[in-house]
Scaffold this active site. Structure first.
Site, PDB file in Angstrom:
ATOM      1  N   ALA A  68       7.720 -43.346 -81.482  1.00 51.67           N
ATOM      2  CA  ALA A  68       9.120 -43.684 -81.261  1.00 51.67           C
ATOM      3  C   ALA A  68       9.944 -43.184 -82.446  1.00 51.67           C
ATOM      4  CB  ALA A  68       9.287 -45.192 -81.097  1.00 51.67           C
ATOM      5  N   GLY A 113       4.456 -44.879 -79.236  1.00 48.58           N
ATOM      6  CA  GLY A 113       5.047 -44.774 -77.910  1.00 48.58           C
ATOM      7  C   GLY A 113       4.532 -43.600 -77.119  1.00 48.58           C
ATOM      8  N   GLU A 116       1.376 -44.738 -75.572  1.00 48.65           N
ATOM      9  CA  GLU A 116       1.747 -45.674 -74.509  1.00 48.65           C
ATOM     10  C   GLU A 116       2.257 -44.930 -73.274  1.00 48.65           C
ATOM     11  OE1 GLU A 116       3.204 -49.702 -76.608  1.00 48.65           O
ATOM     12  OE2 GLU A 116       4.183 -47.907 -77.383  1.00 48.65           O
ATOM     13  N   GLU A 136       1.216 -48.702 -85.158  1.00 52.97           N
ATOM     14  CA  GLU A 136       2.405 -49.511 -85.431  1.00 52.97           C
ATOM     15  C   GLU A 136       2.229 -50.487 -86.582  1.00 52.97           C
ATOM     16  OE1 GLU A 136       2.880 -48.206 -81.135  1.00 52.97           O
ATOM     17  OE2 GLU A 136       1.235 -48.820 -82.443  1.00 52.97           O
TER      18      GLU A 136
END
Length: 261
Positions: A68, A113, A116, A136
Protein backbone atom coordinates in the site's frame (compact mmCIF):
# COMPACT_ATOMS: atom_id res chain seq x y z
CA UNK A 1 -14.27 0.46 -21.79
CA UNK A 2 -13.38 3.04 -19.13
CA UNK A 3 -9.95 4.65 -18.91
CA UNK A 4 -8.19 5.14 -15.59
CA UNK A 5 -5.34 7.10 -14.05
CA UNK A 6 -3.62 4.16 -12.36
CA UNK A 7 -4.88 1.16 -14.33
CA UNK A 8 -4.35 -0.05 -17.88
CA UNK A 9 -7.12 -2.23 -19.32
CA UNK A 10 -6.80 -4.37 -22.43
CA UNK A 11 -9.68 -6.54 -23.67
CA UNK A 12 -8.85 -9.16 -26.28
CA UNK A 13 -11.16 -10.66 -28.87
CA UNK A 14 -11.37 -13.90 -26.88
CA UNK A 15 -12.91 -12.05 -23.92
CA UNK A 16 -9.80 -12.01 -21.71
CA UNK A 17 -9.36 -8.67 -19.93
CA UNK A 18 -5.92 -7.74 -18.57
CA UNK A 19 -5.94 -5.18 -15.75
CA UNK A 20 -2.46 -3.77 -15.09
CA UNK A 21 -1.67 -1.66 -12.03
CA UNK A 22 0.18 1.26 -13.60
CA UNK A 23 2.29 3.00 -10.94
CA UNK A 24 5.70 1.63 -11.88
CA UNK A 25 7.54 4.55 -10.22
CA UNK A 26 5.91 3.50 -6.91
CA UNK A 27 6.35 -0.24 -7.60
CA UNK A 28 2.60 -0.26 -8.29
CA UNK A 29 1.75 0.50 -4.65
CA UNK A 30 -1.97 0.73 -3.93
CA UNK A 31 -3.34 4.14 -3.00
CA UNK A 32 -6.96 5.20 -2.53
CA UNK A 33 -7.31 6.19 -6.18
CA UNK A 34 -6.07 2.80 -7.34
CA UNK A 35 -8.45 0.95 -5.00
CA UNK A 36 -11.38 3.03 -6.28
CA UNK A 37 -10.37 2.39 -9.88
CA UNK A 38 -10.02 -1.34 -9.19
CA UNK A 39 -13.56 -1.33 -7.81
CA UNK A 40 -14.84 0.37 -10.95
CA UNK A 41 -12.92 -1.98 -13.23
CA UNK A 42 -14.16 -5.09 -11.44
CA UNK A 43 -17.73 -3.77 -11.56
CA UNK A 44 -17.25 -3.49 -15.32
CA UNK A 45 -16.18 -7.16 -15.34
CA UNK A 46 -19.45 -8.03 -13.59
CA UNK A 47 -21.54 -5.95 -16.00
CA UNK A 48 -19.89 -6.51 -19.40
CA UNK A 49 -20.91 -9.82 -20.96
CA UNK A 50 -18.09 -9.61 -23.50
CA UNK A 51 -15.56 -10.05 -20.67
CA UNK A 52 -15.10 -13.78 -20.02
CA UNK A 53 -12.01 -13.90 -17.79
CA UNK A 54 -9.51 -11.55 -16.13
CA UNK A 55 -5.76 -11.29 -15.55
CA UNK A 56 -4.56 -8.83 -12.90
CA UNK A 57 -0.90 -7.86 -13.01
CA UNK A 58 1.50 -4.96 -12.47
CA UNK A 59 3.37 -2.83 -14.97
CA UNK A 60 7.08 -3.57 -15.28
CA UNK A 61 9.24 -6.52 -14.29
CA UNK A 62 9.93 -5.58 -10.65
CA UNK A 63 6.57 -5.57 -8.92
CA UNK A 64 3.06 -6.94 -9.09
CA UNK A 65 2.09 -4.61 -6.24
CA UNK A 66 4.76 -3.85 -3.65
CA UNK A 67 2.25 -2.87 -0.96
CA UNK A 68 0.00 0.00 0.00
CA UNK A 69 1.02 3.64 -0.32
CA UNK A 70 2.89 4.29 2.95
CA UNK A 71 2.49 8.06 2.66
CA UNK A 72 -1.30 7.61 2.78
CA UNK A 73 -1.18 5.06 5.59
CA UNK A 74 0.96 7.36 7.73
CA UNK A 75 -1.91 9.87 7.84
CA UNK A 76 -4.56 7.41 9.08
CA UNK A 77 -6.44 7.83 12.35
CA UNK A 78 -8.46 5.10 14.07
CA UNK A 79 -11.70 6.28 12.47
CA UNK A 80 -10.54 6.58 8.89
CA UNK A 81 -8.25 3.55 9.21
CA UNK A 82 -11.29 1.34 9.75
CA UNK A 83 -13.02 2.68 6.64
CA UNK A 84 -9.70 2.43 4.75
CA UNK A 85 -9.47 -1.28 5.58
CA UNK A 86 -13.16 -1.95 4.93
CA UNK A 87 -12.98 -0.32 1.49
CA UNK A 88 -10.06 -2.54 0.47
CA UNK A 89 -11.80 -5.62 1.86
CA UNK A 90 -14.94 -4.75 -0.10
CA UNK A 91 -13.06 -4.40 -3.39
CA UNK A 92 -11.03 -7.58 -2.88
CA UNK A 93 -14.21 -9.48 -1.96
CA UNK A 94 -15.67 -8.35 -5.29
CA UNK A 95 -12.72 -10.02 -7.01
CA UNK A 96 -13.02 -13.18 -4.91
CA UNK A 97 -16.78 -13.48 -5.55
CA UNK A 98 -16.62 -12.68 -9.28
CA UNK A 99 -18.28 -15.48 -11.26
CA UNK A 100 -15.70 -15.08 -14.03
CA UNK A 101 -12.22 -16.55 -13.51
CA UNK A 102 -9.64 -14.05 -12.23
CA UNK A 103 -5.92 -14.90 -12.30
CA UNK A 104 -3.14 -12.90 -10.62
CA UNK A 105 -0.02 -12.73 -12.82
CA UNK A 106 2.52 -12.03 -10.08
CA UNK A 107 5.47 -10.44 -11.87
CA UNK A 108 7.72 -9.50 -8.96
CA UNK A 109 7.03 -8.18 -5.47
CA UNK A 110 3.58 -9.00 -4.06
CA UNK A 111 3.87 -7.55 -0.57
CA UNK A 112 1.30 -6.26 1.91
CA UNK A 113 -1.72 -5.10 -0.05
CA UNK A 114 -0.19 -6.65 -3.16
CA UNK A 115 -0.11 -10.09 -1.59
CA UNK A 116 -3.68 -9.50 -0.39
CA UNK A 117 -4.76 -8.55 -3.92
CA UNK A 118 -3.13 -11.67 -5.36
CA UNK A 119 -4.82 -13.86 -2.74
CA UNK A 120 -8.24 -12.39 -3.58
CA UNK A 121 -7.83 -13.70 -7.15
CA UNK A 122 -8.95 -17.25 -7.88
CA UNK A 123 -5.41 -18.42 -8.57
CA UNK A 124 -1.88 -17.06 -8.72
CA UNK A 125 0.73 -17.62 -11.42
CA UNK A 126 4.16 -16.33 -10.38
CA UNK A 127 7.28 -15.37 -12.29
CA UNK A 128 10.54 -16.81 -11.02
CA UNK A 129 11.48 -13.47 -9.43
CA UNK A 130 8.19 -13.12 -7.53
CA UNK A 131 8.26 -12.48 -3.79
CA UNK A 132 5.24 -12.81 -1.50
CA UNK A 133 4.87 -11.42 2.00
CA UNK A 134 2.83 -9.57 4.61
CA UNK A 135 5.42 -7.26 6.23
CA UNK A 136 2.95 -4.93 7.96
CA UNK A 137 4.36 -5.58 11.46
CA UNK A 138 7.49 -3.73 10.34
CA UNK A 139 5.26 -0.62 10.33
CA UNK A 140 3.47 -1.42 13.57
CA UNK A 141 0.47 -2.65 11.58
CA UNK A 142 -1.28 -5.85 10.53
CA UNK A 143 -2.74 -6.74 7.13
CA UNK A 144 -6.01 -4.86 6.61
CA UNK A 145 -7.34 -5.99 3.24
CA UNK A 146 -8.19 -9.56 4.26
CA UNK A 147 -4.65 -10.90 4.47
CA UNK A 148 -4.96 -12.45 7.94
CA UNK A 149 -7.92 -14.48 6.69
CA UNK A 150 -6.90 -15.49 3.16
CA UNK A 151 -3.26 -16.31 3.94
CA UNK A 152 -4.42 -18.62 6.73
CA UNK A 153 -6.95 -20.27 4.39
CA UNK A 154 -4.34 -20.80 1.69
CA UNK A 155 -1.28 -22.02 3.61
CA UNK A 156 -2.53 -22.98 7.08
CA UNK A 157 -2.54 -21.37 10.49
CA UNK A 158 0.99 -22.08 11.67
CA UNK A 159 2.85 -20.94 8.58
CA UNK A 160 0.56 -17.91 8.14
CA UNK A 161 1.23 -16.87 11.75
CA UNK A 162 4.98 -17.20 11.19
CA UNK A 163 4.99 -15.15 7.99
CA UNK A 164 2.83 -12.35 9.37
CA UNK A 165 4.72 -12.09 12.66
CA UNK A 166 8.25 -12.32 11.21
CA UNK A 167 7.48 -10.29 8.05
CA UNK A 168 9.58 -12.82 6.11
CA UNK A 169 9.18 -12.97 2.33
CA UNK A 170 8.49 -16.14 0.36
CA UNK A 171 10.30 -16.83 -2.89
CA UNK A 172 8.26 -18.07 -5.82
CA UNK A 173 9.32 -21.72 -5.31
CA UNK A 174 8.47 -21.46 -1.59
CA UNK A 175 5.06 -19.99 -2.43
CA UNK A 176 4.48 -22.84 -4.86
CA UNK A 177 5.42 -25.46 -2.27
CA UNK A 178 3.00 -23.93 0.26
CA UNK A 179 0.11 -23.68 -2.21
CA UNK A 180 0.15 -19.89 -2.36
CA UNK A 181 1.16 -19.99 -6.03
CA UNK A 182 -0.36 -22.38 -8.57
CA UNK A 183 2.56 -22.26 -11.03
CA UNK A 184 5.98 -20.64 -11.30
CA UNK A 185 7.29 -19.75 -14.76
CA UNK A 186 9.95 -17.57 -16.34
CA UNK A 187 9.06 -13.87 -16.55
CA UNK A 188 8.53 -14.01 -20.32
CA UNK A 189 6.19 -16.99 -19.94
CA UNK A 190 4.01 -15.42 -17.23
CA UNK A 191 1.23 -13.85 -19.29
CA UNK A 192 1.22 -16.68 -21.88
CA UNK A 193 0.73 -19.18 -19.03
CA UNK A 194 -2.18 -17.14 -17.66
CA UNK A 195 -3.72 -17.00 -21.13
CA UNK A 196 -3.23 -20.75 -21.53
CA UNK A 197 -5.10 -21.50 -18.30
CA UNK A 198 -7.89 -18.99 -18.98
CA UNK A 199 -8.35 -20.27 -22.53
CA UNK A 200 -8.80 -23.79 -21.17
CA UNK A 201 -11.31 -22.55 -18.55
CA UNK A 202 -13.25 -20.45 -21.07
CA UNK A 203 -13.87 -23.54 -23.22
CA UNK A 204 -15.99 -24.95 -20.37
CA UNK A 205 -19.57 -24.13 -19.38
CA UNK A 206 -19.61 -20.54 -18.01
CA UNK A 207 -22.47 -21.15 -15.57
CA UNK A 208 -20.71 -24.17 -14.13
CA UNK A 209 -17.43 -22.23 -13.79
CA UNK A 210 -19.23 -19.48 -11.87
CA UNK A 211 -20.87 -22.01 -9.57
CA UNK A 212 -17.52 -23.70 -8.86
CA UNK A 213 -16.28 -20.28 -7.67
CA UNK A 214 -19.39 -19.84 -5.49
CA UNK A 215 -19.07 -23.29 -3.93
CA UNK A 216 -15.35 -23.03 -3.19
CA UNK A 217 -15.90 -19.62 -1.58
CA UNK A 218 -18.66 -21.18 0.53
CA UNK A 219 -16.02 -23.36 2.23
CA UNK A 220 -14.87 -20.25 4.09
CA UNK A 221 -18.22 -18.51 4.62
CA UNK A 222 -19.08 -18.93 8.30
CA UNK A 223 -22.81 -18.38 7.76
CA UNK A 224 -23.12 -20.69 4.75
CA UNK A 225 -23.45 -24.47 4.48
CA UNK A 226 -21.09 -25.27 1.65
CA UNK A 227 -22.60 -28.69 1.03
CA UNK A 228 -26.04 -27.14 0.60
CA UNK A 229 -24.59 -24.48 -1.69
CA UNK A 230 -23.07 -27.26 -3.77
CA UNK A 231 -26.33 -29.22 -3.97
CA UNK A 232 -28.28 -26.10 -4.92
CA UNK A 233 -25.72 -25.18 -7.58
CA UNK A 234 -25.69 -28.72 -8.96
CA UNK A 235 -29.47 -28.56 -9.30
CA UNK A 236 -29.30 -25.17 -11.04
CA UNK A 237 -26.76 -26.54 -13.51
CA UNK A 238 -29.17 -29.33 -14.40
CA UNK A 239 -31.76 -26.76 -15.53
CA UNK A 240 -29.36 -24.99 -17.91
CA UNK A 241 -29.05 -25.24 -21.67
CA UNK A 242 -25.31 -25.72 -21.15
CA UNK A 243 -26.06 -28.95 -19.27
CA UNK A 244 -28.14 -30.25 -22.19
CA UNK A 245 -25.44 -29.20 -24.65
CA UNK A 246 -22.62 -30.69 -22.58
CA UNK A 247 -24.26 -34.08 -22.07
CA UNK A 248 -25.40 -34.30 -25.70
CA UNK A 249 -21.91 -33.37 -26.94
CA UNK A 250 -20.38 -36.08 -24.75
CA UNK A 251 -22.81 -38.74 -26.01
CA UNK A 252 -22.40 -37.60 -29.60
CA UNK A 253 -18.60 -37.52 -29.26
CA UNK A 254 -18.25 -33.89 -30.36
CA UNK A 255 -17.00 -30.63 -28.87
CA UNK A 256 -19.59 -28.79 -26.76
CA UNK A 257 -20.71 -25.30 -27.80
CA UNK A 258 -21.57 -23.64 -24.50
CA UNK A 259 -23.54 -20.39 -24.45
CA UNK A 260 -23.65 -19.62 -20.72
CA UNK A 261 -27.41 -20.16 -20.41
Amino acid sequence: MATFQNLLLQLEDNGILTISINRADKLNALNSTTILELQQAIQEVYDDTTIKGVIITGVGAKAFVAGADIAEIAELSEVNARSFAERGQEVFSMIERCNKPVIAAVNGFALGGGCELAMACHMRIASENAKFGQPEVNLGLIPGYGGTQRLTQLIGKGKAMELMMTADMLSAPEALALGLANHVVAQEELLPKCHEILTKILAKAPLAIGMVIDCVNAVYAKDENGYQTEANSFARCCTSEDFVEGTNAFLEKRKANFKGI
